[in-house]
Write a protein that holds these residues in place. Structure first.
Motif, PDB file in Angstrom:
ATOM      1  N   ASP A   1       1.075  12.121   3.619  1.00  0.00           N
ATOM      2  CA  ASP A   1      -0.387  11.900   3.619  1.00  0.00           C
ATOM      3  C   ASP A   1      -0.782  11.620   4.939  1.00  0.00           C
ATOM      4  N   GLY A   2      -0.112  11.039   5.812  1.00  0.00           N
ATOM      5  CA  GLY A   2      -0.474  10.599   6.902  1.00  0.00           C
ATOM      6  C   GLY A   2      -1.411   9.231   6.778  1.00  0.00           C
ATOM      7  N   ALA A   3      -1.192   8.299   6.081  1.00  0.00           N
ATOM      8  CA  ALA A   3      -2.006   7.217   5.722  1.00  0.00           C
ATOM      9  C   ALA A   3      -1.560   6.147   6.627  1.00  0.00           C
ATOM     10  N   ALA A   4      -1.874   6.470   8.101  1.00  0.00           N
ATOM     11  CA  ALA A   4      -1.807   5.513   9.125  1.00  0.00           C
ATOM     12  C   ALA A   4      -2.338   4.239   9.016  1.00  0.00           C
ATOM     13  N   ASP A   5      -3.501   4.187   8.535  1.00  0.00           N
ATOM     14  CA  ASP A   5      -4.275   2.668   8.278  1.00  0.00           C
ATOM     15  C   ASP A   5      -3.609   2.021   7.311  1.00  0.00           C
TER      16      ASP A   5
ATOM     17  N   VAL B   1       7.138   2.113   4.458  1.00  0.00           N
ATOM     18  CA  VAL B   1       6.801   1.340   5.457  1.00  0.00           C
ATOM     19  C   VAL B   1       6.774  -0.009   4.609  1.00  0.00           C
ATOM     20  N   TYR B   2       6.388  -0.116   3.441  1.00  0.00           N
ATOM     21  CA  TYR B   2       6.444  -1.398   3.194  1.00  0.00           C
ATOM     22  C   TYR B   2       7.835  -1.815   2.935  1.00  0.00           C
ATOM     23  N   ASP B   3       8.664  -1.021   2.288  1.00  0.00           N
ATOM     24  CA  ASP B   3      10.063  -1.504   2.041  1.00  0.00           C
ATOM     25  C   ASP B   3      10.741  -1.834   3.507  1.00  0.00           C
ATOM     26  N   GLY B   4      10.401  -0.960   4.435  1.00  0.00           N
ATOM     27  CA  GLY B   4      10.939  -1.433   6.028  1.00  0.00           C
ATOM     28  C   GLY B   4      10.354  -2.872   6.518  1.00  0.00           C
TER      29      GLY B   4
ATOM     30  N   LEU C   1       0.882  -1.096   0.036  1.00  0.00           N
ATOM     31  CA  LEU C   1      -0.096   0.108  -0.161  1.00  0.00           C
ATOM     32  C   LEU C   1       1.075   1.342  -0.039  1.00  0.00           C
ATOM     33  N   PRO C   2       1.619   1.482  -1.150  1.00  0.00           N
ATOM     34  CA  PRO C   2       2.444   2.743  -1.010  1.00  0.00           C
ATOM     35  C   PRO C   2       1.710   4.138  -1.149  1.00  0.00           C
ATOM     36  N   GLY C   3       2.494   5.014  -0.696  1.00  0.00           N
ATOM     37  CA  GLY C   3       2.067   6.508  -0.757  1.00  0.00           C
ATOM     38  C   GLY C   3       2.876   7.219   0.146  1.00  0.00           C
TER      39      GLY C   3
END
Length: 257
Positions: free
Chosen positions: A107-111, A164-167, A101-103
């Protein structure tokens, strides 16, 4: 899917595949069953699991559908208990469930971040925690035993807007490498697969227009789920003393700057 052959290389093995309702997980379940394994299919979408079980059985394979949410530890443990009861102790576990779920972080896409961590990190660990005792028991009984974790090339390079995905995938790769040292002492092989672009339904989850556009534009060069499944099957059919620790699988034409 071709018919299952007698004396197949994975005959007498019990495989568990998470994320088995689609993509890499579904392709892997088909391939392992084709090679003779009794396969437990784990995912949340029961209808898809039932359809795949029917397909595998029609081809002469053996499979069961186990509805489970890998982000829920109790759900995964219940699944592990059911597999042991219905098929026997698992000796091949493929941790294929994942989400992308990249972004922009701004944008603060915490979900979205929470979902990536819940599935890609916590979910993988829930599966490892629930099935490791079965893998160790299988190895101690003299059987081949494999844990295969699906990571991503994003563990090693920076994918656009995918912090976050990469991490999460870097965690999977590093954890797997360290876990190999621990479980290898018990005779359990641990491998991590790091695919590049793969044509799966995960692309439909991407809402960022720029990244979705790039995926669509490069769809022709992508790997197919069956390509990754074949890689997993190859690793699992090697002699027990051979452990391919990290396998990076890229489309031939995919390049990174």
């Amino acid at each position: 899917m071709s018919s299952v052959l007698q004396g197949a290389p994975l005959a007498d093995r019990v495989a568990v595949v998470t994320g088995a309702s689609a993509g890499i997980g579904a392709a892997t379940a088909r391939r392992l069953a084709e090679l003779g394994a009794r396969v437990a299919l784990l995912a949340r979408r029961a209808d898809r699991l039932d359809d795949l079980v029917a397909e595998i059985r029609k081809a002469g394979g053996e499979a069961v559908a186990v509805t489970a949410d890998i982000a829920d530890r109790a759900s995964v443990q219940a699944a592990a208990d059911r597999v042991a009861t219905e098929l026997g102790s698992a000796d091949l576990v493929v941790n294929a469930a994942g989400t992308y779920l990249p972004g922009p972080i701004a944008d603060g896409a915490a979900d979205a971040w929470a979902q990536e961590i819940a599935v890609n990190v916590t979910g993988q660990m829930n599966v490892i925690g629930a099935f490791t005792p079965q893998l160790i028991a299988a190895a101690e009984a003299g059987r081949s035993a494999d844990l295969v974790n699906i990571s991503s090339v994003g563990a090693d390079i920076n994918l656009t807007l995918s912090a976050v995905y990469d991490g999460s995938k870097a965690f999977v790769s590093k954890m797997s490498a360290t876990l190999r040292d621990e479980l290898g002492q018990h005779g359990v092989r641990v491998a991590v697969i790091e695919p590049g672009l793969v044509d799966t339904e995960l692309k439909t989850h991407v809402t960022h227009e720029g990244i979705r556009g790039w995926i669509d534009a490069n769809g022709e060069l992508a790997l197919q789920p069956e390509d990754v499944a074949e890689t997993i099957a190859f690793a699992a059919t090697l002699p027990p003393q051979v452990n391919l620790q990290t396998i990076v699988v890229l489309p031939t034409k995919q390049a990174f700057s």
